[in-house]
Scaffold this active site. Structure first.
Site, PDB file in Angstrom:
ATOM      1  N   LYS A 265       0.833  -1.140   0.052  1.00 19.63           N
ATOM      2  CA  LYS A 265       0.103  -0.095   0.053  1.00 19.63           C
ATOM      3  C   LYS A 265       0.773   1.293  -0.123  1.00 19.63           C
ATOM      4  CE  LYS A 265      -3.521   2.313   2.915  1.00 19.63           C
ATOM      5  NZ  LYS A 265      -4.320   2.032   4.065  1.00 19.63           N
ATOM      6  N   GLU A 269      -3.434   6.930   1.884  1.00 18.24           N
ATOM      7  CA  GLU A 269      -3.779   7.251   3.488  1.00 18.24           C
ATOM      8  C   GLU A 269      -2.569   7.295   4.392  1.00 18.24           C
ATOM      9  OE1 GLU A 269      -6.468   4.048   4.288  1.00 18.24           O
ATOM     10  OE2 GLU A 269      -8.110   5.163   3.560  1.00 18.24           O
ATOM     11  N   ASP A 342     -14.924   2.101  -1.317  1.00 22.69           N
ATOM     12  CA  ASP A 342     -14.357   1.408  -0.384  1.00 22.69           C
ATOM     13  C   ASP A 342     -15.236   0.340   0.182  1.00 22.69           C
ATOM     14  OD1 ASP A 342     -12.360   0.513   1.179  1.00 22.69           O
ATOM     15  OD2 ASP A 342     -12.338   2.122   2.897  1.00 22.69           O
ATOM     16  N   GLU A 364      -9.656  -7.244  -4.877  1.00 23.71           N
ATOM     17  CA  GLU A 364      -9.439  -7.454  -3.497  1.00 23.71           C
ATOM     18  C   GLU A 364     -11.084  -7.180  -2.883  1.00 23.71           C
ATOM     19  OE1 GLU A 364      -6.510  -4.693  -1.508  1.00 23.71           O
ATOM     20  OE2 GLU A 364      -7.989  -4.373   0.035  1.00 23.71           O
ATOM     21  N   GLU A 370     -16.215  -4.488   7.810  1.00 23.32           N
ATOM     22  CA  GLU A 370     -15.994  -3.011   8.238  1.00 23.32           C
ATOM     23  C   GLU A 370     -17.121  -2.051   7.881  1.00 23.32           C
ATOM     24  OE1 GLU A 370     -12.706  -1.259   6.009  1.00 23.32           O
ATOM     25  OE2 GLU A 370     -13.301   0.876   6.970  1.00 23.32           O
ATOM     26  N   HIS A 498     -21.118   5.605   1.876  1.00 27.43           N
ATOM     27  CA  HIS A 498     -20.147   6.085   2.834  1.00 27.43           C
ATOM     28  C   HIS A 498     -20.914   7.191   3.942  1.00 27.43           C
ATOM     29  CE1 HIS A 498     -16.377   6.368   4.466  1.00 27.43           C
ATOM     30  NE2 HIS A 498     -15.772   5.688   3.633  1.00 27.43           N
TER      31      HIS A 498
END
Ligand code: GCV
Length: 686
Positions: A265, A269, A342, A364, A370, A498
């Site tokens: 990664k 972020e 996401d 992925e 989550e 979101h």
């Protein structure tokens, strides 16, 4: 023996058996020991020993011959493929590798447990993806990022001296569904993982996994050369940096000869990456690829990148990676999340799937929940995974499904892979919620065969996990198959996205806005509610993210007449009184969908309660408790979202629907709970 003594003993036995159902055996609850005859000819290995042991212990049918075969047809099935033939007088499992024999053995046992064996067998299987990998977001202090099932399985503090029996059980569970790789540590990677001390620990785990056909991979921190190597820079074009990675790779392969490679990664972020030195993702990935290439390792380079200044986070992976297509070494694969934002309850697929054609791309998926109620909510994810894999990208005309553009069949790349972010932890039932095990199972089964339907996977899983009673099968399958759509309805219908509580992503917080924080981490950036309407305009009059899809998809999504309603507010900002296909206003439709989501969770409670006499007491009680939390949360979601959006729509909740039970001001004052507290299920204001 007197009758009452026998009865008493039977009672104790039943109590003992019921107690043993803590979920720790997952879907591998084989009940009956067997006297199987297993013959094996060929070169034995630890893997063939396992295949023989598994069959010897569980198989209840005709004698089995395991054959390592050089036959052309068998070889054509690849290393992991196998053929099973035979009938009542004998069964042969043939493969060109010991791993294929192990997969064949598990396949046969699964058919037995599912009651799916006919009088004659003739099965040929080979996996859709060559690499079927779990990503663990596990930190070295044993916390798990977005993990809701206790601590990390890896007892770093005790390794390599002490080996938990769970490593073997984990490997066995994965092998039973065809998973052949594990990235042990979090993509937000600590450089410490590459120190000699931690490499010894990783080696100890790899040594256990090997016989089960599972390779170990590590997430690496791009600044490792500077942080643990003492170099002045981690610039990928610096000769000393390149040498450092080459030496590190050699050190790893000395310890772990079958090491799989690195997951990275970078520049995402806050993680370091090649941009820190003015270099591209290709420069960074290729440097690592060159270090791994002599040993046969690969780099999985993530495309999860987004810049706070952009007006649409959903466009960015495509914008950043498309110009680099074809610029990567051939042992690099780009790992792309299923959706452009996401892991939301529903998203369209990321347009890089199909668009990047000169570089292999791997999906992925997120198995850990989550954004789907942690391990408190029952949400069977196979329908989400299936919807994604079967969506047509139109990259090479009709039929270019996401599955086809990533499994190597359409683009012809030699590496093909799929990753799932694991939901495992130290909890006795591994995943926190008994039904969350089905998501681990579903990921493995779809990675092996993406043509399987969710209903088939649910059926297999229930039979092995809870039994094959007809009523139980029907009810549990019904509940599982409805659960993803229910979550979409009570959380974010019509592709709202979101609008979760910022940071922990559990409950609703569509109102949250802090001007000092990144805009793209806050709900109003996504829902854009105002008195004119709601939704993100991604058409040509908005961010134009639709243009990243192939025709005719881009037109389908852009046009209100053809955009699927379940993706509506992803692509369009629409007035509250916009007329839906069923004649309702958009506002009313939102109300109905939230209400339907709540109703579904109540129905799940009823379904489960009816099954009490068919499920062992411990698992029954645990799931009942979780379903209660889920039903309560669904009401919380409904009230929070509708009452908040109503401040813009100024329209009434249709009078036939249940009224809110919470007040918006109080919900908005709800203290921001920690994940640990949320998992206890007692966080809502009364
Ligand atoms: C591992 C999301 C999650 C992060 C995660 C990140 C990623 O932003 O909230 O916890 O970090 O995705 O996939 O890298």
């Amino acid at each position: 023996m007197k009758r009452h003594v026998i009865l008493f003993l039977a009672l104790i036995l039943t109590a003992f058996c019921a107690q043993a159902e803590d979920g720790s055996k997952l879907w591998l609850r084989y009940q009956t020991a067997s006297n199987a005859t297993i013959k094996f000819s060929g070169k034995k290995s630890p893997t063939t020993d396992i295949a023989i042991n598994e069959l010897s212990a569980q198989w209840r049918g005709a004698p089995i011959s395991l054959a390592l075969s050089t036959n052309k047809e068998i070889k054509a099935l690849g290393n992991d493929g196998f053929r099973i033939t035979g009938g009542e007088s004998g069964v042969t499992i043939a493969s060109s590798s010991d791993k294929g024999l192990l997969y064949g053995a598990f396949h046969l046992l699964r058919l037995q447990e599912c009651g799916a064996l006919g009088a004659t067998i003739d099965i040929t299987e080979s996996p859709a993806y060559r690499l079927r990998i779990l990503n663990h977001w596990d930190n070295l202090d044993r916390s798990v990022e977005r993990g809701y099932a206790g601590k990390s399985l890896w007892e770093w503090e005790k390794l390599p001296a002490e080996i938990s029996p769970r490593y073997r059980e984990y490997a066995r569970a994965n092998a039973s569904i065809g998973i052949n790789g594990s990235v042990l540590n979090n993509v937000n990677a600590s450089p410490t993982i590459l120190t000699p001390e931690y490499l010894q620990k990783a080696k100890a785990i790899a040594d256990i996994f090997r016989a089960w056909g599972i390779r170990v991979y590590l997430s690496v921190n791009f600044s490792s050369p500077k942080i643990i190597g003492g170099l002045e820079t981690s610039d990928p074009l610096d000769k000393n940096v390149q040498l450092w990675w080459k030496q590190k790779a050699a050190e790893i392969y000395k310890l772990i000869p079958d090491f799989g490679g690195f997951l990275v990664k970078a520049n995402s972020e806050g993680q370091p990456g090649p941009h820190d030195f003015g270099r591209t993702h290709a420069d960074g990935a290729n440097m690592l690829a060159d270090a791994l290439a002599p040993h046969g390792g690969i780099v999985m380079w993530r495309a999860f990148v987004y810049n706070p200044l952009s007006d649409d986070r959903a466009r960015q992976a495509y914008e950043e990676f498309m110009p680099l297509d074809g610029k990567f070494r051939n042992n690099v694969i780009i790992q792309v999340k299923n959706g452009p934002v996401d892991f939301q309850p529903r998203e369209p697929f990321t347009p890089l799937f199909g668009a990047m054609q000169r570089t292999p791309v791997m999906p992925e998926l997120q198995i850990t929940q989550e954004y789907l109620g942690f391990s408190n909510h029952l949400v069977f994810l196979a329908p989400l995974f299936e919807e994604f894999l079967k969506t047509d990208t139109y990259a090479r005309g009709q039929g270019s499904t996401v599955a086809a553009v990533t499994d190597g069949s359409l683009m012809g790349h030699s590496i093909s892979a799929i990753a799932g972010v694991a939901n495992t932890g130290s909890d006795s039932n591994w995943c926190g919620h008994h039904f969350a095990q089905s998501n681990w199972y579903a990921f493995g089964r779809l990675a092996w065969n993406h043509k399987l339907s969710s209903a088939h996977i649910a059926d297999e899983w229930i039979r092995q996990t809870f039994g094959d009673d007809n009523l139980l099968l029907k009810n549990l399958s019904d509940m599982m198959m409805r659960s993803r759509e229910a979550a979409v309805d009570y959380m974010m219908p019509l592709c709202l996205h979101h609008i979760f509580s910022t940071n922990h992503h559990y409950g609703p917080e569509p109102w949250f806005w802090n001007p000092n924080m990144r805009r793209d981490w806050q709900p109003p950036y996504y829902h854009k509610a105002d008195s004119a309407g709601v939704g993100f305009n991604r058409t040509s009059t908005g961010s134009n993210a639709v243009a990243q899809y192939f025709s005719p998809l881009r037109e389908t999504y852009a046009n209100l007449a053809t955009c699927p309603e379940n993706l509506l507010l992803w692509f369009h900002h629409l007035p509250w009184d916009y007329k839906m296909k069923n004649g309702r206003t958009l506002w009313d439709e939102l109300c109905y969908r939230y209400a339907r989501g709540v109703d579904e969770t109540r129905d799940f409670q009823k379904i489960w309660d009816r099954m009490e006499h068919k499920v062992d007491a411990d698992r029954f009680a645990a799931v009942r408790h979780k379903l209660q939390i889920q039903a309560r949360d669904a009401i919380w979601w409904r009230d929070a979202c509708l009452l908040y959006f109503q401040t813009f729509s100024a329209m009434p909740i249709p009078f036939e629907l249940e009224r809110p039970v919470y007040d918006l001001p109080r919900l908005m004052k709800q203290p921001r709970s920690t994940e640990a507290y949320i998992l206890e299920g007692n966080y809502l204001i009364k």
